[in-house]
Design a protein around this motif. Structure first.
Motif, mmCIF file in Angstrom:
data_model
loop_
_atom_site.group_PDB
_atom_site.id
_atom_site.type_symbol
_atom_site.label_atom_id
_atom_site.label_comp_id
_atom_site.label_asym_id
_atom_site.label_seq_id
_atom_site.Cartn_x
_atom_site.Cartn_y
_atom_site.Cartn_z
ATOM 1 N N ILE A 123 49.321 60.189 50.655
ATOM 2 C CA ILE A 123 48.872 59.162 50.615
ATOM 3 C C ILE A 123 49.177 57.826 51.444
ATOM 4 N N LYS A 124 48.734 57.522 52.212
ATOM 5 C CA LYS A 124 49.267 56.097 52.510
ATOM 6 C C LYS A 124 47.953 54.943 51.983
ATOM 7 N N VAL A 125 49.599 53.905 52.102
ATOM 8 C CA VAL A 125 49.253 52.815 50.722
ATOM 9 C C VAL A 125 48.022 52.516 52.182
ATOM 10 N N ASP A 126 47.774 52.321 52.816
ATOM 11 C CA ASP A 126 46.653 51.763 54.138
ATOM 12 C C ASP A 126 44.946 52.293 52.630
ATOM 13 N N GLN A 127 45.242 53.427 53.078
ATOM 14 C CA GLN A 127 44.272 54.726 52.896
ATOM 15 C C GLN A 127 43.933 53.271 50.967
ATOM 16 N N ILE A 128 44.875 53.418 50.131
ATOM 17 C CA ILE A 128 44.557 52.732 49.231
ATOM 18 C C ILE A 128 44.548 51.438 48.961
ATOM 19 N N LEU A 143 41.121 51.370 49.775
ATOM 20 C CA LEU A 143 40.144 51.697 48.877
ATOM 21 C C LEU A 143 39.391 50.415 47.506
ATOM 22 N N LEU A 144 41.046 49.811 47.408
ATOM 23 C CA LEU A 144 40.922 48.324 46.515
ATOM 24 C C LEU A 144 39.535 47.609 46.930
ATOM 25 N N GLN A 145 39.816 47.267 48.604
ATOM 26 C CA GLN A 145 39.108 46.310 49.302
ATOM 27 C C GLN A 145 37.286 47.019 48.267
ATOM 28 N N ARG A 146 37.651 47.674 48.349
ATOM 29 C CA ARG A 146 35.938 49.346 48.292
ATOM 30 C C ARG A 146 35.725 48.714 47.139
ATOM 31 N N LEU A 147 36.252 48.448 46.486
ATOM 32 C CA LEU A 147 36.027 48.656 45.001
ATOM 33 C C LEU A 147 35.901 46.588 44.592
#
Ligand SMILES: [Zn+2]
Length: 333
Positions: free
Chosen positions: A95-100, A103-107
């Motif tokens: 799982i790559k940092v871009d995916q996280i 996600l943080l953006q979505r939060l």
């Protein structure tokens, strides 16, 4: 009422499901959960199912997602924005940092239902690379209201201590063998003996065992090992032939496991340690009349051939099997 597309709660996960519900109702639900246990127990299904219940607007009065409310309908259509699933983009990848980061953006966006939950499920959380885990840590350190992270991991040791310390752990145990066999016979229509064989191959994990029951490769393995043992038992060389079996990298593992079983039997190991428990009788007989050093030699050969195969060398299944059998047969005393 229940829609069949909502993830099931397997019998061995019921107590965990109910205990998480009790925690939510007592207002004691942790903002980050970590579901752990061996692969094939349905941890992700439990995470999804609990998430669906938490998100359902009727959860205060229902023990199952209602399947009728606007949220449940969007979940069933797989379009609910506050149910987020993160997993490796391909099998075996991190799982790559871009995916996280995404996600943080979505939060930062507001919740679809103002007082409703947002649930983030991180499947195979143990495959997060270092940067991804660090990025996630920030989110875990600053919990948001009505936001729950559910991490799912088979291999706890691969997760950084900083992540572990911020999650409430839910350890899923491998169910009792008798319960799993009962479930398997019911689910897969397999007789008890075969269900117990499948379960042994799956190291006690019922979902893995049920997948094995339908897998072509499992059937290929059975016919290959049958053909192999029959020839060894006959003690006379006949050209190898297992219809419908083609050479794959798995074949080397199947034969290695079979040879290791013979070695185990020679040393008097219990049936429960054997890979091919159903063939224990034949394996024990063979172990009595073979020189174990020769079995070891062939095992080395099988592993060598596997390396050749993986490096791209063209090999022929029948020739390989004939070659191994020819070396094993004189080992019979
Ligand atoms: Zn609902």
């Amino acid at each position: 009422m229940m829609n069949h597309d909502i993830a099931p709660v397997y019998p061995w996960l019921q107590t965990h499901y109910q205990s998480l519900q009790r925690q939510q109702r007592a207002d004691q639900l942790a903002h980050a959960l970590l579901l752990t246990g061996q692969a094939g127990l349905g941890k992700t299904q439990l995470a999804l199912r609990f998430a669906d219940w938490l998100l359902c607007v009727n959860h205060a009065t229902c023990d199952q997602p209602c399947g009728q409310c606007q949220v449940c309908r969007l979940i069933l259509a797989d379009t609910y924005p506050d149910r987020l699933l993160i997993e490796p983009e391909a099998a075996g990848k991190a799982i790559k940092v871009d995916q996280i980061r995404q996600l943080l953006q979505r939060l930062t966006l507001s919740h679809h239902v103002p007082d409703g939950y947002r649930v983030i499920i991180i499947r195979q959380a143990d495959s997060m690379n270092h940067a991804a885990a660090n990025a996630l840590l920030k989110a875990l350190e600053e919990p948001q209201a009505n936001t729950v992270f559910i991490l799912v991991a088979d291999q706890l040791w691969r997760l950084p201590a900083t992540i572990l310390s911020r999650c409430q752990r839910v350890a899923i145990a491998t169910p009792e063998t008798t319960d799993s066999i009962a479930w398997l016979t019911q689910q897969t229509d397999q007789p008890i003996e075969r269900a117990s064989q499948l379960l042994a191959h799956a190291h006690g994990a019922p979902l893995s065992a049920s997948q094995l029951a339908d897998s072509e490769s499992y059937q290929a393995r059975e016919s290959l090992i049958d053909a192999f043992l029959t020839r060894l038992q006959a003690g006379q060389f006949t050209t190898f032939d297992a219809p419908g079996v083609t050479l794959t990298h798995e074949i080397f593992d199947w034969i290695s496991a079979c040879l290791l079983d013979i070695i185990h039997c020679y040393h008097g190991s219990a049936d429960s340690l054997l890979t091919y428990q159903a063939q224990a009788g034949i394996l024990r007989q063979l172990s009595q009349c073979m020189r174990v050093s020769q079995v070891f030699d062939v095992l080395q050969e099988v592993l060598r051939s596997k390396r050749q195969y993986l490096s791209g060398i063209q090999l022929n299944l029948s020739l390989l099997m004939d070659h191994w059998l020819l070396q094993l047969l004189p080992a019979k005393r």
